[in-house]
Each structure stands twice: as structure tokens, then as C-alpha cells.
Design a protein around this motif. Structure first.
Motif, PDB file in Angstrom:
ATOM      1  N   ASP A   1       0.817  -1.210   0.000  1.00  0.00           N
ATOM      2  CA  ASP A   1       0.000   0.000   0.000  1.00  0.00           C
ATOM      3  C   ASP A   1       0.857   1.270   0.000  1.00  0.00           C
ATOM      4  N   ILE A   2       1.987   1.210  -0.663  1.00  0.00           N
ATOM      5  CA  ILE A   2       2.819   2.413  -0.775  1.00  0.00           C
ATOM      6  C   ILE A   2       2.903   2.735  -2.247  1.00  0.00           C
ATOM      7  N   ALA A   3       2.455   3.946  -2.605  1.00  0.00           N
ATOM      8  CA  ALA A   3       2.551   4.340  -4.006  1.00  0.00           C
ATOM      9  C   ALA A   3       2.538   5.867  -4.081  1.00  0.00           C
ATOM     10  N   GLY A   4       2.177   6.408  -5.249  1.00  0.00           N
ATOM     11  CA  GLY A   4       2.262   7.845  -5.478  1.00  0.00           C
ATOM     12  C   GLY A   4       1.536   8.706  -4.454  1.00  0.00           C
ATOM     13  N   SER A   5       0.348   8.285  -4.011  1.00  0.00           N
ATOM     14  CA  SER A   5      -0.409   9.100  -3.043  1.00  0.00           C
ATOM     15  C   SER A   5       0.383   9.246  -1.753  1.00  0.00           C
ATOM     16  N   GLU A   6       0.988   8.134  -1.356  1.00  0.00           N
ATOM     17  CA  GLU A   6       1.762   8.125  -0.111  1.00  0.00           C
ATOM     18  C   GLU A   6       2.948   9.091  -0.238  1.00  0.00           C
ATOM     19  N   LEU A   7       3.577   9.110  -1.397  1.00  0.00           N
ATOM     20  CA  LEU A   7       4.717  10.007  -1.606  1.00  0.00           C
ATOM     21  C   LEU A   7       4.253  11.461  -1.493  1.00  0.00           C
ATOM     22  N   THR A   8       3.132  11.771  -2.152  1.00  0.00           N
ATOM     23  CA  THR A   8       2.627  13.148  -2.117  1.00  0.00           C
ATOM     24  C   THR A   8       2.233  13.552  -0.695  1.00  0.00           C
ATOM     25  N   LYS A   9       1.551  12.637   0.008  1.00  0.00           N
ATOM     26  CA  LYS A   9       1.136  12.942   1.394  1.00  0.00           C
ATOM     27  C   LYS A   9       2.359  13.181   2.271  1.00  0.00           C
ATOM     28  N   ALA A  10       3.369  12.324   2.135  1.00  0.00           N
ATOM     29  CA  ALA A  10       4.563  12.455   2.973  1.00  0.00           C
ATOM     30  C   ALA A  10       5.280  13.775   2.691  1.00  0.00           C
ATOM     31  N   LEU A  11       5.304  14.177   1.411  1.00  0.00           N
ATOM     32  CA  LEU A  11       5.961  15.452   1.079  1.00  0.00           C
ATOM     33  C   LEU A  11       5.185  16.611   1.684  1.00  0.00           C
ATOM     34  N   ALA A  12       3.848  16.553   1.560  1.00  0.00           N
ATOM     35  CA  ALA A  12       3.016  17.636   2.085  1.00  0.00           C
ATOM     36  C   ALA A  12       3.202  17.771   3.596  1.00  0.00           C
ATOM     37  N   HIS A  13       3.127  16.638   4.293  1.00  0.00           N
ATOM     38  CA  HIS A  13       3.273  16.693   5.743  1.00  0.00           C
ATOM     39  C   HIS A  13       4.692  17.078   6.151  1.00  0.00           C
ATOM     40  N   GLY A  14       5.678  16.471   5.485  1.00  0.00           N
ATOM     41  CA  GLY A  14       7.076  16.706   5.858  1.00  0.00           C
ATOM     42  C   GLY A  14       7.523  18.135   5.584  1.00  0.00           C
ATOM     43  N   MET A  15       6.998  18.725   4.508  1.00  0.00           N
ATOM     44  CA  MET A  15       7.480  20.053   4.130  1.00  0.00           C
ATOM     45  C   MET A  15       6.477  21.150   4.491  1.00  0.00           C
ATOM     46  N   GLY A  16       5.345  20.742   5.090  1.00  0.00           N
ATOM     47  CA  GLY A  16       4.338  21.726   5.500  1.00  0.00           C
ATOM     48  C   GLY A  16       3.715  22.467   4.320  1.00  0.00           C
ATOM     49  N   ILE A  17       3.437  21.747   3.243  1.00  0.00           N
ATOM     50  CA  ILE A  17       2.799  22.384   2.073  1.00  0.00           C
ATOM     51  C   ILE A  17       1.515  21.624   1.723  1.00  0.00           C
ATOM     52  N   ASP A  18       0.682  22.210   0.821  1.00  0.00           N
ATOM     53  CA  ASP A  18      -0.562  21.494   0.509  1.00  0.00           C
ATOM     54  C   ASP A  18      -0.313  20.394  -0.534  1.00  0.00           C
ATOM     55  N   PHE A  19      -1.336  19.533  -0.715  1.00  0.00           N
ATOM     56  CA  PHE A  19      -1.168  18.364  -1.587  1.00  0.00           C
ATOM     57  C   PHE A  19      -0.824  18.750  -3.026  1.00  0.00           C
TER      58      PHE A  19
END
Ligand SMILES: Nc1ncnc2c1ncn2[C@@H]1O[C@H](COP(=O)(O)OP(=O)(O)OP(=O)(O)O)[C@@H](O)[C@H]1O
Ligand SMILES: [Mg+2]
Length: 369
Positions: free
Chosen positions: A234-252
Motif C-alpha cells: 500500500d505504498i505508491a504515489g499518493s503516499e509520496l505526495t502525502k509524505a511530502l506535504a506533511h514533511g514540508m508543510g505544504i498542501d497536496f
């Protein structure tokens, strides 16, 4: 009723309802070749906005009406002319397992399969449709030696089988979608079978396919042009985008475009390094799973995986091909479902760009032609 006079259809649409987008491909069979008649893709309604929505996952129930509307629009926009359709079912909506059964008489196989199904499928068997196929048989002779081929009358045989179980509820949903669209649904199949058809065809070599999508990533080992191992994460593109948003404090939305623009190719400093490191945490989980699977297959069968085909939209992540080459020491090839498809050469640049995302829809369209 089946009849020897029954003809295969000449044209068919393959439909892939993915988490982030719906893809359709219409192919025509002419003189033993597939001809591309039309294709199209439509982003799933509010996909980025719903990244945190658990309903986007497992069940698409609430989205069914949207899906119908979207496929309808896509078929209209692409000018699809046939009602013949094959739809693919995502790996995450089903249970797939490849198992080696202990030596037994061939007639004992059906009972053993029910037992295996109970062991591997986490929901009641009454709620799923089960399909299975023997992928390898080995005779065990009286001296205990092994030989491939037909079992003798009293001989015991070791079977390797693939078991596929799809919840009846999922099948019913696809049937409802097809009915609402007035399509003639010729078949429903697991998406792994679709991409194997378009990416491997009858190539007998030992190949691993990675379908790195939006919601899930599937891994498949294909040998002698048949599925031998299958697994999904269950790791794919959505997970990457979510992790970037949360990690960098930006929107999806911004996270999604950073991901596409920089990928793993980003430089070694500041925010770019941060982005690369976040992506690598997830990518390396996938690499680890790939290594495990390839290793396990090679040890079990003594056959060497010769290449990895990179499929799915996230397969386009910048720098991924180089990263995998370094880590896995394998030939890496970007998926090309158009290889055996006749198409207008002026479409080649765009089709090349779309190729990894269209392996499932193209393979589904090929099934009945
Ligand atoms: N250039 C790119 N770099 C990185 N990721 C990308 C790129 N282009 C698309 N993606 C990602 O690919 C994913 C979409 O791929 P694909 O169309 O194969 O998924 P899907 O079929 O909708 O999802 P699933 O099969 O998991 O249900 C999205 O997560 C998107 O962010
Ligand atoms: Mg997909």
C-alpha cells in the motif's frame, strides 16, 4: 452458448479504473496485429483533495456514481465506437497468492485448494469468487525424485497454483458500472493479467514487473510468459505526495507538483535534499520488497530474473530508473504497452509519455481480440 462459429470481436475497449485516473484504450484486431483506434485518460474527481480520505481506498462505493459519469464522459470524448469492453480489477481489491502444495494425487487437488483458500483469504469464502490455475507441476516418483511432465497413474504430483479471490461485492460493482454504461462486458480480470499481456506477451524470459500506481504498488514475476509470483504494497504515489506535504508543510497540490518536477533527481542541498530524502524513505521500502521477491523466486526456481519493467504513473518519478539500476543491478525497462500495437507515428511522442500508465487498459483491450 459457445460455438465453433463464434467469432472473436474485432474491436474492444480496455477500461482501467485507477485511484487517480481512469484510462481507456480501444484496439482493433486486423491481420494478427492490434491497431490503436482511440485512447484517453481522465483524472478521478477530487483525487488530490481526497488524499486523506479513507473512502478513497478499499471501497469505491460512494464514488460509483462519479465513476460511471467519468467513464461515460471519457468514452464520449475519445469517440469510442464499440460497446465491447474488458475491465480490470485492481490488485488491492483482491487476494492473490501463489502456493506450492505438498505432493498429492491430481484428484485431491480441488479439496486441497479449498483448504488453501481458507488459509490465505481473510474473508469468508462465501463472499468471494475464487479462480485458480496450476502454474507448475512436478511428478514425485516412487524413489522420491522429481521430474517435470505428466503424472503417472499412481504418481504423486507437486502443484504450484495461483489462487485469485475477488469479493463478490467488487464484481457486482463492476457489473453495475458496465450495465449503467450499456457496455457489453466480455471479461473482468485482475489488472496483473492485463499488464502481463501488454508488456510481456509471449516472451519466455524471467521478468519482474513493477506497477507503481497511486494507491498501490504491485510486483509480479512472470516466467515463460505466465505469472509466477505476485505481491502488492500500500505504498505508491499518493503516499509520496502525502509524505511530502506533511514533511514540508505544504498542501497536496504543491507537493504533487514538486514530486513530479524534482523527483529523486533533486540536488543535494536544503529543501531539495529534504524532498529527495522523504521520497527515498518510501521508494526504498519498495526496493526492499522487490529485492526480497526476486531473491525468493531465484532461490526457489534457480532461474534468474533478467529484467525489471517499470510501469504505472509513479514509475515516471525522475531518477527512479537510475536508482533502481544501482540498487538492483538489473536491466530496467520503462513499460511500453504499444510495442505490438500499430499506431500513427505522429502520436509516438505522446504515447511514449503515457505508456507506463496505459499498460493495464491496453492489456485489457487485447484480451478478447
Ligand atoms: N512524473 C511523475 N513523477 C512522479 N509521480 C508521477 C508522475 N506522473 C504521475 N505520477 C504519479 O503516478 C500516480 C498515478 O499513476 P497511475 O495512473 O498508474 O495510478 P492509478 O492507476 O490511478 O492508481 P492505482 O493503480 O494505485 O489505483 C499518481 O500518484 C501520480 O502522482
Ligand atoms: Mg493503476
Amino acid at each position: 452458448m459457445l460455438s465453433i462459429f463464434q467469432r472473436k470481436p474485432k474491436t474492444c475497449i480496455g477500461i482501467d479504473i485507477g485511484t487517480s485516473s481512469i484510462k481507456v484504450v480501444q484496439l482493433k484486431r486486423s491481420e494478427n496485429r492490434y491497431r490503436l483506434e482511440t485512447y484517453g485518460e481522465l483524472q478521478t474527481y477530487g483525487y488530490l483533495e481526497r488524499l486523506n480520505d479513507p473512502l478513497q481506498t478499499k471501497s469505491l462505493k460512494i464514488l460509483e456514481a462519479h465513476v460511471i459519469e467519468m467513464v461515460k464522459e471519457l468514452l464520449k470524448e475519445t469517440g469510442a465506437t464499440t460497446k465491447n469492453a474488458v475491465m480490470s480489477i485492481p490488485v488491492f481489491s483482491s487476494f492473490v497468492s501463489v502456493t506450492d502444495l505438498p505432493p498429492m494425487l491430481e484428484k485431491e487437488l480441488p479439496r486441497a485448494l479449498v483448504f488453501e483458500a481458507k488459509r490465505h483469504i481473510p474473508i469468508p469464502l462465501s463472499e468471494v469468487r475464487i479462480d485458480w490455475k496450476v502454474i507448475n507441476k512436478t511428478i514425485v516418483d516412487l524413489e522420491g525424485g522429481l521430474s517435470a511432465g505428466k503424472a503417472g497413474k499412481k504418481g504423486l504430483t507437486k502443484f504450484r497454483v495461483i489462487l485469485i479471490a475477488v469479493p463478490k461485492e467488487v464484481i457486482a460493482k463492476y457489473l453495475r458500472i458496465a450495465k449503467a454504461l450499456e457496455l457489453k462486458l466480455l471479461a473482468l480480470e485482475l489488472e496483473s493479467f492485463s499488464y502481463i499481456r501488454s508488456l510481456v506477451g509471449s516472451d519466455p524470459s524471467t521478468i519482474c514487473i513493477l506497477d507503481f500506481g497511486a494507491r498501490s504498488t504491485s510486483f509480479t514475476v512472470v516466467d515463460k510468459s505466465f505469472i509466477q509470483m505476485s505481491h502488492s504494497l500500500d505504498i505508491a504515489g499518493s503516499e509520496l505526495t502525502k509524505a511530502l506535504a506533511h514533511g514540508m508543510g505544504i498542501d497536496f497540490r504543491r507537493a504533487e507538483s514538486y514530486k513530479r518536477e524534482s523527483g529523486l533527481g533533486a540536488g543535494g542541498l536544503g529543501a531539495e535534499k529534504e524532498l529527495r530524502d522523504i521520497l527515498l524513505t518510501f521508494v526504498d521500502k519498495i526496493v526492499l520488497e522487490l529485492e526480497r521477491m526476486i531473491d525468493s523466486y531465484q532461490r526457489k526456481t534457480k532461474r534468474k530474473v533478467t529484467k525489471l519493467i517499470l510501469s504505472g504513473g509513479s514509475g515516471g518519478l525522475i531518477g527512479l530508473e537510475e536508482h533502481l539500476k544501482k540498487r538492483l543491478k538489473l536491466n530496467i525497462e520503462v513499460a511500453n504497452p504499444w510495442a505490438r500495437v500499430v499506431r500513427l507515428s505522429l502520436l509516438d511522442p505522446i504515447l511514449k509519455e503515457l505508456a507506463p500508465r496505459f499498460a493495464v487498459a491496453a492489456g485489457a483491450a487485447m484480451r478478447e481480440l
